[in-house]
Design a protein around this motif. Sequence first.
Motif, PDB file in Angstrom:
ATOM      1  N   LEU A 183      -0.497 -15.838 -52.116  1.00 10.03           N
ATOM      2  CA  LEU A 183       0.356 -14.657 -52.086  1.00 10.03           C
ATOM      3  C   LEU A 183      -0.492 -13.393 -52.061  1.00 10.03           C
ATOM      4  CD1 LEU A 183       3.388 -14.039 -52.089  1.00 10.03           C
ATOM      5  CD2 LEU A 183       3.243 -13.722 -54.557  1.00 10.03           C
ATOM      6  N   LEU A 184      -1.610 -13.419 -52.786  1.00 12.08           N
ATOM      7  CA  LEU A 184      -2.521 -12.278 -52.768  1.00 12.08           C
ATOM      8  C   LEU A 184      -3.028 -12.011 -51.358  1.00 12.08           C
ATOM      9  CD1 LEU A 184      -4.316 -10.139 -54.155  1.00 12.08           C
ATOM     10  CD2 LEU A 184      -6.012 -11.949 -54.495  1.00 12.08           C
ATOM     11  N   ASP A 185      -3.423 -13.078 -50.638  1.00  9.74           N
ATOM     12  CA  ASP A 185      -3.896 -12.907 -49.256  1.00  9.74           C
ATOM     13  C   ASP A 185      -2.803 -12.326 -48.370  1.00  9.74           C
ATOM     14  OD1 ASP A 185      -6.420 -13.832 -49.802  1.00  9.74           O
ATOM     15  OD2 ASP A 185      -6.018 -15.887 -49.178  1.00  9.74           O
ATOM     16  N   LEU A 186      -1.570 -12.797 -48.562  1.00 15.69           N
ATOM     17  CA  LEU A 186      -0.452 -12.306 -47.765  1.00 15.69           C
ATOM     18  C   LEU A 186      -0.239 -10.813 -47.985  1.00 15.69           C
ATOM     19  CD1 LEU A 186       2.001 -12.788 -45.932  1.00 15.69           C
ATOM     20  CD2 LEU A 186       3.301 -13.425 -47.967  1.00 15.69           C
ATOM     21  N   ILE A 187      -0.221 -10.400 -49.255  1.00 10.76           N
ATOM     22  CA  ILE A 187      -0.008  -8.987 -49.582  1.00 10.76           C
ATOM     23  C   ILE A 187      -1.174  -8.135 -49.090  1.00 10.76           C
ATOM     24  CG2 ILE A 187       0.210  -7.336 -51.484  1.00 10.76           C
ATOM     25  CD1 ILE A 187       1.663  -9.585 -53.045  1.00 10.76           C
ATOM     26  N   THR A 188      -2.397  -8.619 -49.318  1.00 12.20           N
ATOM     27  CA  THR A 188      -3.589  -7.866 -48.913  1.00 12.20           C
ATOM     28  C   THR A 188      -3.611  -7.642 -47.409  1.00 12.20           C
ATOM     29  OG1 THR A 188      -4.877  -8.739 -50.772  1.00 12.20           O
ATOM     30  CG2 THR A 188      -6.113  -7.846 -48.914  1.00 12.20           C
ATOM     31  N   ASN A 189      -3.328  -8.680 -46.656  1.00 11.76           N
ATOM     32  CA  ASN A 189      -3.396  -8.575 -45.206  1.00 11.76           C
ATOM     33  C   ASN A 189      -2.228  -7.796 -44.617  1.00 11.76           C
ATOM     34  OD1 ASN A 189      -5.808 -10.155 -44.137  1.00 11.76           O
ATOM     35  ND2 ASN A 189      -4.969 -11.546 -45.657  1.00 11.76           N
ATOM     36  N   PHE A 190      -1.032  -7.969 -45.182  1.00 10.98           N
ATOM     37  CA  PHE A 190       0.095  -7.167 -44.717  1.00 10.98           C
ATOM     38  C   PHE A 190      -0.156  -5.691 -45.001  1.00 10.98           C
ATOM     39  CE2 PHE A 190       4.177  -5.094 -44.872  1.00 10.98           C
ATOM     40  CZ  PHE A 190       4.839  -5.626 -43.783  1.00 10.98           C
ATOM     41  N   GLY A 250      -8.642  -4.649 -55.264  1.00 10.11           N
ATOM     42  CA  GLY A 250      -7.753  -5.790 -55.081  1.00 10.11           C
ATOM     43  C   GLY A 250      -8.287  -6.771 -54.059  1.00 10.11           C
ATOM     44  N   GLY A 251      -8.268  -8.057 -54.393  1.00  5.40           N
ATOM     45  CA  GLY A 251      -8.759  -9.096 -53.499  1.00  5.40           C
ATOM     46  C   GLY A 251     -10.217  -9.454 -53.701  1.00  5.40           C
ATOM     47  N   ASP A 252     -10.971  -8.609 -54.422  1.00  2.00           N
ATOM     48  CA  ASP A 252     -12.380  -8.932 -54.682  1.00  2.00           C
ATOM     49  C   ASP A 252     -12.489 -10.201 -55.515  1.00  2.00           C
ATOM     50  OD1 ASP A 252     -13.146  -6.700 -53.332  1.00  2.00           O
ATOM     51  OD2 ASP A 252     -13.720  -5.536 -55.092  1.00  2.00           O
ATOM     52  N   ARG A 253     -13.607 -10.903 -55.344  1.00  2.00           N
ATOM     53  CA  ARG A 253     -13.906 -12.100 -56.130  1.00  2.00           C
ATOM     54  C   ARG A 253     -15.023 -11.765 -57.114  1.00  2.00           C
ATOM     55  NH1 ARG A 253      -9.993 -12.965 -52.899  1.00  2.00           N
ATOM     56  NH2 ARG A 253      -9.602 -15.024 -52.022  1.00  2.00           N
ATOM     57  N   VAL A 254     -14.864 -12.203 -58.352  1.00  2.00           N
ATOM     58  CA  VAL A 254     -15.790 -11.827 -59.417  1.00  2.00           C
ATOM     59  C   VAL A 254     -16.240 -13.050 -60.204  1.00  2.00           C
ATOM     60  CG1 VAL A 254     -15.969 -10.587 -61.627  1.00  2.00           C
ATOM     61  CG2 VAL A 254     -14.851  -9.500 -59.687  1.00  2.00           C
ATOM     62  N   SER A 255     -17.501 -13.048 -60.590  1.00  2.00           N
ATOM     63  CA  SER A 255     -18.010 -14.009 -61.566  1.00  2.00           C
ATOM     64  C   SER A 255     -18.805 -13.220 -62.599  1.00  2.00           C
ATOM     65  CB  SER A 255     -18.884 -15.076 -60.899  1.00  2.00           C
ATOM     66  OG  SER A 255     -19.981 -14.492 -60.231  1.00  2.00           O
ATOM     67  N   PHE A 256     -19.022 -13.827 -63.767  1.00  2.00           N
ATOM     68  CA  PHE A 256     -19.709 -13.148 -64.858  1.00  2.00           C
ATOM     69  C   PHE A 256     -21.028 -13.846 -65.185  1.00  2.00           C
ATOM     70  CE2 PHE A 256     -15.227 -12.086 -65.470  1.00  2.00           C
ATOM     71  CZ  PHE A 256     -15.291 -10.703 -65.615  1.00  2.00           C
ATOM     72  N   LYS A 257     -22.031 -13.047 -65.556  1.00  2.00           N
ATOM     73  CA  LYS A 257     -23.335 -13.560 -65.937  1.00  2.00           C
ATOM     74  C   LYS A 257     -23.678 -13.062 -67.333  1.00  2.00           C
ATOM     75  CE  LYS A 257     -27.010 -11.457 -64.476  1.00  2.00           C
ATOM     76  NZ  LYS A 257     -28.126 -10.922 -63.654  1.00  2.00           N
ATOM     77  N   ALA A 258     -24.028 -13.975 -68.239  1.00  2.00           N
ATOM     78  CA  ALA A 258     -24.356 -13.595 -69.609  1.00  2.00           C
ATOM     79  C   ALA A 258     -25.748 -12.957 -69.657  1.00  2.00           C
ATOM     80  CB  ALA A 258     -24.306 -14.811 -70.529  1.00  2.00           C
ATOM     81  N   ILE A 259     -25.863 -11.824 -70.345  1.00  2.00           N
ATOM     82  CA  ILE A 259     -27.147 -11.159 -70.557  1.00  2.00           C
ATOM     83  C   ILE A 259     -27.309 -10.867 -72.049  1.00  2.00           C
ATOM     84  CG2 ILE A 259     -27.200 -10.126 -68.257  1.00  2.00           C
ATOM     85  CD1 ILE A 259     -26.257  -7.481 -69.518  1.00  2.00           C
ATOM     86  N   ASP A 260     -28.546 -10.573 -72.474  1.00  2.00           N
ATOM     87  CA  ASP A 260     -28.783 -10.240 -73.871  1.00  2.00           C
ATOM     88  C   ASP A 260     -28.836  -8.724 -74.053  1.00  2.00           C
ATOM     89  OD1 ASP A 260     -31.303  -9.432 -72.962  1.00  2.00           O
ATOM     90  OD2 ASP A 260     -32.276 -11.307 -73.590  1.00  2.00           O
ATOM     91  N   GLN A 261     -29.063  -8.303 -75.287  1.00  2.00           N
ATOM     92  CA  GLN A 261     -29.064  -6.877 -75.602  1.00  2.00           C
ATOM     93  C   GLN A 261     -30.136  -6.114 -74.826  1.00  2.00           C
ATOM     94  OE1 GLN A 261     -27.130  -4.971 -78.344  1.00  2.00           O
ATOM     95  NE2 GLN A 261     -27.836  -3.514 -76.802  1.00  2.00           N
ATOM     96  N   ALA A 262     -31.331  -6.719 -74.695  1.00  2.00           N
ATOM     97  CA  ALA A 262     -32.419  -6.047 -73.979  1.00  2.00           C
ATOM     98  C   ALA A 262     -32.060  -5.823 -72.510  1.00  2.00           C
ATOM     99  CB  ALA A 262     -33.708  -6.862 -74.088  1.00  2.00           C
ATOM    100  N   GLU A 263     -31.450  -6.834 -71.887  1.00  2.00           N
ATOM    101  CA  GLU A 263     -31.035  -6.699 -70.493  1.00  2.00           C
ATOM    102  C   GLU A 263     -29.932  -5.657 -70.359  1.00  2.00           C
ATOM    103  OE1 GLU A 263     -31.446 -10.905 -68.299  1.00  2.00           O
ATOM    104  OE2 GLU A 263     -30.372 -11.032 -70.228  1.00  2.00           O
ATOM    105  N   PHE A 264     -29.020  -5.636 -71.332  1.00  2.00           N
ATOM    106  CA  PHE A 264     -27.948  -4.642 -71.338  1.00  2.00           C
ATOM    107  C   PHE A 264     -28.550  -3.243 -71.350  1.00  2.00           C
ATOM    108  CE2 PHE A 264     -24.903  -1.765 -73.162  1.00  2.00           C
ATOM    109  CZ  PHE A 264     -23.666  -2.180 -72.708  1.00  2.00           C
TER     110      PHE A 264
END
Length: 248
Positions: free
Chosen positions: A36-43, A226-240
């Motif tokens: 449904l997301l693809d339908l709305i995004t493309n329309f 809207g429509g973007d794909r996301v993943s998360f990567k764990a980092i520590d305090q120093a990297e933050f």
Amino acid sequence: MIKEERYLRANIPLKIYGLSEKSVTITFGSAVDSGLLDLITNFNQLLLDNPFSGLITTVPAYTTLTVVYDPLTVKLSDLPGEACFEKVSAHLNKIAEIKIEKSEAIANQLVIPVCYGGDFGKDILTVANANNLTQSEVVDIHTAGHYTIFMIGFVPGFAYMGGMDDRLSTPRKQMPAAKIPAGSVGIAGNQTGIYPMETPGGWQIIGRTPLKMFDVNRKQPSLLGGGDRVSFKAIDQAEFNAYAEIGI
């Protein structure tokens, strides 16, 4: 003249209702899913490529697309019909009748670094206890997921993401917090999201990203759309801290 492009065809009768004197909403379905997301995004893209006279903006959501227009411009246009609702609906239905081939929406793929737990994610224990998990398991499950942004709302740049593992599903807080820091990553029900700015909120906060999710000085203020794909990567305090110093 309508320009034909390779977008996903809305091959179902459009369900349109008047939202206000200057907007209508198209309902595409009732279940929240990627199809449904693809339908709305493309329309939506097809409409933006073939706007009617008076179109101001569009607002995609989970199962709907709201179309905002200038009533006077629409009234004076040569669109068929008398009332603005009839004229706008006629154009939208004409868009829906275009014979085009199905194509997948091209989505941005983003990896968001997150420092989980501690002062950055004080509710991670709540999420863990609610689902009989350890805090480490919460992080592992959250970073293993692949998420789709279904809509932007609540505040500018706040992305509602679907696709979260049901093992992390946790109700919102009974009492919302007065201040949620910018970059906070939260869980509410079966959704996850990121607060783009400091604001009150009721999501369970499990971590924080150092990335600027919303910046008015950028050409595109919102990092996510809207429509973007996301993943998360764990980092520590120093990297933050390193990311924060760069000011990304």
